[in-house]
Design a protein around this motif. Structure first.
Motif, PDB file in Angstrom:
ATOM      1  N   TYR A   1       4.278  -5.647   5.455  1.00 26.01           N
ATOM      2  CA  TYR A   1       3.383  -5.065   6.499  1.00 26.01           C
ATOM      3  C   TYR A   1       2.136  -4.447   6.502  1.00 26.01           C
ATOM      4  CZ  TYR A   1       1.844  -2.445  11.048  1.00 26.01           C
ATOM      5  OH  TYR A   1       1.265  -2.070  11.629  1.00 26.01           O
ATOM      6  N   LEU A   2       2.159  -3.489   5.591  1.00 20.31           N
ATOM      7  CA  LEU A   2       0.581  -2.716   5.067  1.00 20.31           C
ATOM      8  C   LEU A   2      -0.050  -3.950   4.543  1.00 20.31           C
ATOM      9  CD1 LEU A   2       2.224   0.436   3.391  1.00 20.31           C
ATOM     10  CD2 LEU A   2       0.983   0.147   5.821  1.00 20.31           C
ATOM     11  N   ILE A   3       0.155  -4.767   3.771  1.00 26.01           N
ATOM     12  CA  ILE A   3      -0.788  -6.090   3.056  1.00 26.01           C
ATOM     13  C   ILE A   3      -1.419  -6.803   4.375  1.00 26.01           C
ATOM     14  CG2 ILE A   3      -1.013  -8.174   1.887  1.00 26.01           C
ATOM     15  CD1 ILE A   3       1.153  -6.733   0.108  1.00 26.01           C
ATOM     16  N   SER A   4      -0.561  -7.037   5.628  1.00 28.84           N
ATOM     17  CA  SER A   4      -0.860  -7.925   6.558  1.00 28.84           C
ATOM     18  C   SER A   4      -1.878  -6.814   7.386  1.00 28.84           C
ATOM     19  CB  SER A   4       0.297  -8.239   7.347  1.00 28.84           C
ATOM     20  OG  SER A   4       0.976  -7.083   8.284  1.00 28.84           O
ATOM     21  N   ILE A   5      -2.011  -5.669   7.505  1.00 24.29           N
ATOM     22  CA  ILE A   5      -2.875  -5.091   8.224  1.00 24.29           C
ATOM     23  C   ILE A   5      -4.171  -4.672   7.599  1.00 24.29           C
ATOM     24  CG2 ILE A   5      -1.198  -4.301   9.822  1.00 24.29           C
ATOM     25  CD1 ILE A   5      -1.475  -1.523   8.725  1.00 24.29           C
ATOM     26  N   GLN A   6      -4.414  -4.844   6.305  1.00 18.24           N
ATOM     27  CA  GLN A   6      -5.546  -4.437   5.625  1.00 18.24           C
ATOM     28  C   GLN A   6      -7.019  -4.836   6.380  1.00 18.24           C
ATOM     29  OE1 GLN A   6      -5.317  -2.049   2.680  1.00 18.24           O
ATOM     30  NE2 GLN A   6      -3.538  -2.329   4.089  1.00 18.24           N
ATOM     31  N   ARG A   7      -7.976  -3.813   6.236  1.00 20.73           N
ATOM     32  CA  ARG A   7      -9.163  -4.247   6.745  1.00 20.73           C
ATOM     33  C   ARG A   7     -10.249  -4.220   5.802  1.00 20.73           C
ATOM     34  NH1 ARG A   7      -8.033  -0.171  11.470  1.00 20.73           N
ATOM     35  NH2 ARG A   7      -6.530  -1.423  12.396  1.00 20.73           N
TER      36      ARG A   7
ATOM     37  N   GLY B   1       8.724  -4.948   8.476  1.00 23.49           N
ATOM     38  CA  GLY B   1       7.901  -3.911   7.908  1.00 23.49           C
ATOM     39  C   GLY B   1       7.374  -3.098   9.179  1.00 23.49           C
ATOM     40  N   ARG B   2       6.924  -3.569  10.040  1.00 22.67           N
ATOM     41  CA  ARG B   2       6.133  -2.983  11.262  1.00 22.67           C
ATOM     42  C   ARG B   2       7.054  -2.072  11.905  1.00 22.67           C
ATOM     43  NH1 ARG B   2       5.323  -2.680  16.604  1.00 22.67           N
ATOM     44  NH2 ARG B   2       3.352  -2.388  17.239  1.00 22.67           N
ATOM     45  N   ARG B   3       8.488  -2.511  11.828  1.00 21.88           N
ATOM     46  CA  ARG B   3       9.336  -1.617  12.493  1.00 21.88           C
ATOM     47  C   ARG B   3       9.561  -0.211  11.861  1.00 21.88           C
ATOM     48  NH1 ARG B   3      11.549  -6.571  13.812  1.00 21.88           N
ATOM     49  NH2 ARG B   3      13.080  -6.657  12.091  1.00 21.88           N
ATOM     50  N   VAL B   4       9.531  -0.730  10.237  1.00 25.59           N
ATOM     51  CA  VAL B   4       9.733   0.510   9.530  1.00 25.59           C
ATOM     52  C   VAL B   4       8.834   1.316   9.684  1.00 25.59           C
ATOM     53  CG1 VAL B   4      10.011   1.102   7.166  1.00 25.59           C
ATOM     54  CG2 VAL B   4      11.383  -0.756   7.887  1.00 25.59           C
ATOM     55  N   TYR B   5       7.581   0.898   9.697  1.00 25.76           N
ATOM     56  CA  TYR B   5       6.483   1.676   9.505  1.00 25.76           C
ATOM     57  C   TYR B   5       6.343   2.458  10.958  1.00 25.76           C
ATOM     58  CZ  TYR B   5       1.548   3.480   9.921  1.00 25.76           C
ATOM     59  OH  TYR B   5       0.560   4.159  10.147  1.00 25.76           O
ATOM     60  N   MET B   6       6.479   1.786  12.191  1.00 25.77           N
ATOM     61  CA  MET B   6       6.535   2.569  13.306  1.00 25.77           C
ATOM     62  C   MET B   6       7.552   3.705  13.620  1.00 25.77           C
ATOM     63  SD  MET B   6       4.095   1.862  15.125  1.00 25.77           S
ATOM     64  CE  MET B   6       2.850   0.402  15.061  1.00 25.77           C
ATOM     65  N   GLN B   7       8.793   3.449  12.627  1.00 25.84           N
ATOM     66  CA  GLN B   7       9.928   4.427  12.842  1.00 25.84           C
ATOM     67  C   GLN B   7       9.583   5.574  11.650  1.00 25.84           C
ATOM     68  OE1 GLN B   7      13.236   2.155  11.950  1.00 25.84           O
ATOM     69  NE2 GLN B   7      13.663   1.565  14.349  1.00 25.84           N
ATOM     70  N   ARG B   8       8.761   5.361  10.638  1.00 23.95           N
ATOM     71  CA  ARG B   8       9.032   6.107   9.617  1.00 23.95           C
ATOM     72  C   ARG B   8       7.656   6.712   9.112  1.00 23.95           C
ATOM     73  NH1 ARG B   8      14.329   7.326   9.160  1.00 23.95           N
ATOM     74  NH2 ARG B   8      15.548   5.298   9.422  1.00 23.95           N
ATOM     75  N   CYS B   9       6.595   6.152   9.388  1.00 30.54           N
ATOM     76  CA  CYS B   9       5.478   6.213   8.762  1.00 30.54           C
ATOM     77  C   CYS B   9       4.234   6.687   9.924  1.00 30.54           C
ATOM     78  CB  CYS B   9       4.928   5.239   8.211  1.00 30.54           C
ATOM     79  SG  CYS B   9       6.105   4.471   7.150  1.00 30.54           S
TER      80      CYS B   9
ATOM     81  N   LEU C   1      10.730  -4.127  -8.761  1.00 29.12           N
ATOM     82  CA  LEU C   1      11.880  -3.877  -8.405  1.00 29.12           C
ATOM     83  C   LEU C   1      11.890  -2.686  -7.277  1.00 29.12           C
ATOM     84  CD1 LEU C   1      14.907  -5.193  -7.998  1.00 29.12           C
ATOM     85  CD2 LEU C   1      15.728  -3.624  -9.467  1.00 29.12           C
ATOM     86  N   THR C   2      12.147  -3.008  -6.065  1.00 29.65           N
ATOM     87  CA  THR C   2      12.221  -2.189  -5.009  1.00 29.65           C
ATOM     88  C   THR C   2      13.161  -2.168  -3.840  1.00 29.65           C
ATOM     89  OG1 THR C   2      10.832  -0.594  -3.539  1.00 29.65           O
ATOM     90  CG2 THR C   2      10.452  -3.274  -3.588  1.00 29.65           C
ATOM     91  N   SER C   3      13.502  -1.561  -2.928  1.00 29.62           N
ATOM     92  CA  SER C   3      14.462  -1.742  -1.936  1.00 29.62           C
ATOM     93  C   SER C   3      13.590  -2.629  -0.980  1.00 29.62           C
ATOM     94  CB  SER C   3      14.661  -0.434  -1.226  1.00 29.62           C
ATOM     95  OG  SER C   3      13.816   0.108  -0.436  1.00 29.62           O
ATOM     96  N   ARG C   4      14.650  -3.234  -0.024  1.00 32.61           N
ATOM     97  CA  ARG C   4      14.078  -4.077   0.890  1.00 32.61           C
ATOM     98  C   ARG C   4      13.275  -3.441   1.905  1.00 32.61           C
ATOM     99  NH1 ARG C   4      13.256  -9.130   0.663  1.00 32.61           N
ATOM    100  NH2 ARG C   4      11.524  -8.394   1.635  1.00 32.61           N
ATOM    101  N   PRO C   5      13.781  -2.383   2.411  1.00 35.38           N
ATOM    102  CA  PRO C   5      12.876  -1.755   3.525  1.00 35.38           C
ATOM    103  C   PRO C   5      11.492  -1.156   2.729  1.00 35.38           C
ATOM    104  CG  PRO C   5      15.081  -0.580   3.629  1.00 35.38           C
ATOM    105  CD  PRO C   5      15.027  -1.597   2.397  1.00 35.38           C
ATOM    106  N   ILE C   6      11.148  -1.145   1.563  1.00 37.48           N
ATOM    107  CA  ILE C   6      10.017  -0.874   1.061  1.00 37.48           C
ATOM    108  C   ILE C   6       9.491  -2.103   0.945  1.00 37.48           C
ATOM    109  CG2 ILE C   6       8.771  -0.019  -1.009  1.00 37.48           C
ATOM    110  CD1 ILE C   6      10.935   2.267  -1.297  1.00 37.48           C
ATOM    111  N   ALA C   7       9.920  -3.036   0.489  1.00 38.65           N
ATOM    112  CA  ALA C   7       9.289  -4.415   0.429  1.00 38.65           C
ATOM    113  C   ALA C   7       8.646  -5.092   1.765  1.00 38.65           C
ATOM    114  CB  ALA C   7      10.228  -5.546  -0.306  1.00 38.65           C
ATOM    115  N   ASP C   8       9.423  -4.812   2.696  1.00 39.55           N
ATOM    116  CA  ASP C   8       9.153  -4.878   4.109  1.00 39.55           C
ATOM    117  C   ASP C   8       8.096  -4.305   4.616  1.00 39.55           C
ATOM    118  OD1 ASP C   8      11.372  -6.671   4.354  1.00 39.55           O
ATOM    119  OD2 ASP C   8      12.418  -5.332   5.683  1.00 39.55           O
ATOM    120  N   LEU C   9       7.926  -2.856   4.330  1.00 35.83           N
ATOM    121  CA  LEU C   9       6.785  -1.995   4.597  1.00 35.83           C
ATOM    122  C   LEU C   9       5.732  -2.448   3.906  1.00 35.83           C
ATOM    123  CD1 LEU C   9       5.851   0.458   5.969  1.00 35.83           C
ATOM    124  CD2 LEU C   9       6.819   1.944   4.281  1.00 35.83           C
ATOM    125  N   ILE C  10       5.804  -2.906   2.560  1.00 31.69           N
ATOM    126  CA  ILE C  10       4.686  -3.198   1.790  1.00 31.69           C
ATOM    127  C   ILE C  10       3.758  -4.351   2.239  1.00 31.69           C
ATOM    128  CG2 ILE C  10       3.803  -4.036  -0.492  1.00 31.69           C
ATOM    129  CD1 ILE C  10       4.241  -1.157  -0.410  1.00 31.69           C
TER     130      ILE C  10
END
Length: 138
Positions: A132-138, A32-40, A121-130
């Motif tokens: 990652y986002l959950i893991s970085i919440q402040r 998810g972090r890799r997806v985030y860094m590449q796409r977001c 139901l969602t795609s694997r890249p979106i599940a990975d991204l989500i």
């Protein structure tokens, strides 16, 4: 202790068997972090604070993705985040439905569990991204 509780909570959201939670959760967060860094990160910033280098040219300023949970009563808005990413809830600032990457986020379906327990139901890249986002919440 906090890390164990986080891992268990994340695994229940993702329906990952508890025995494999440590390795699989780390792998999913890394993906998810890799997806985030590449796409977001270009718009939302390296630290997901909404301050990426493209932010000034967008019609609607990017959200601080690291604070989605705080802005939603302490619960990460999984369904809303997925709908925003996959285009069911489009944003004008992107000029079209998000993501602008089109087919990258399609296929390889998997299920996420929402806070209410409903599968989403969602795609694997979106599940990975989500994840990652959950893991970085402040």
């Amino acid at each position: 202790m906090v890390r164990t509780v986080f891992s268990a909570a994340l695994c229940s959201i993702l329906a990952i068997p508890v025995a494999a939670q440590q390795i699989e959760t780390a792998d999913v967060v890394d993906a998810g972090r890799r997806v985030y860094m590449q796409r977001c990160a270009t718009c939302h910033g390296l630290e997901a604070e909404g301050n990426g280098p493209m932010a000034p040219v967008l019609l609607v300023q990017p959200t601080a993705l690291s604070r989605l949970e705080a802005g939603n009563g302490g619960v990460f808005p999984i369904a809303r985040a997925v709908a925003r990413i996959d285009g069911r809830d489009p944003l004008v600032s992107h000029g079209s439905a998000m993501p602008v990457y089109g087919g990258f986020f399609e296929g390889n379906d998997t299920a996420l569990k929402t806070p209410s327990g409903q599968p989403l139901l969602t795609s694997r890249p979106i599940a990975d991204l989500i994840t990652y986002l959950i893991s970085i919440q402040r």
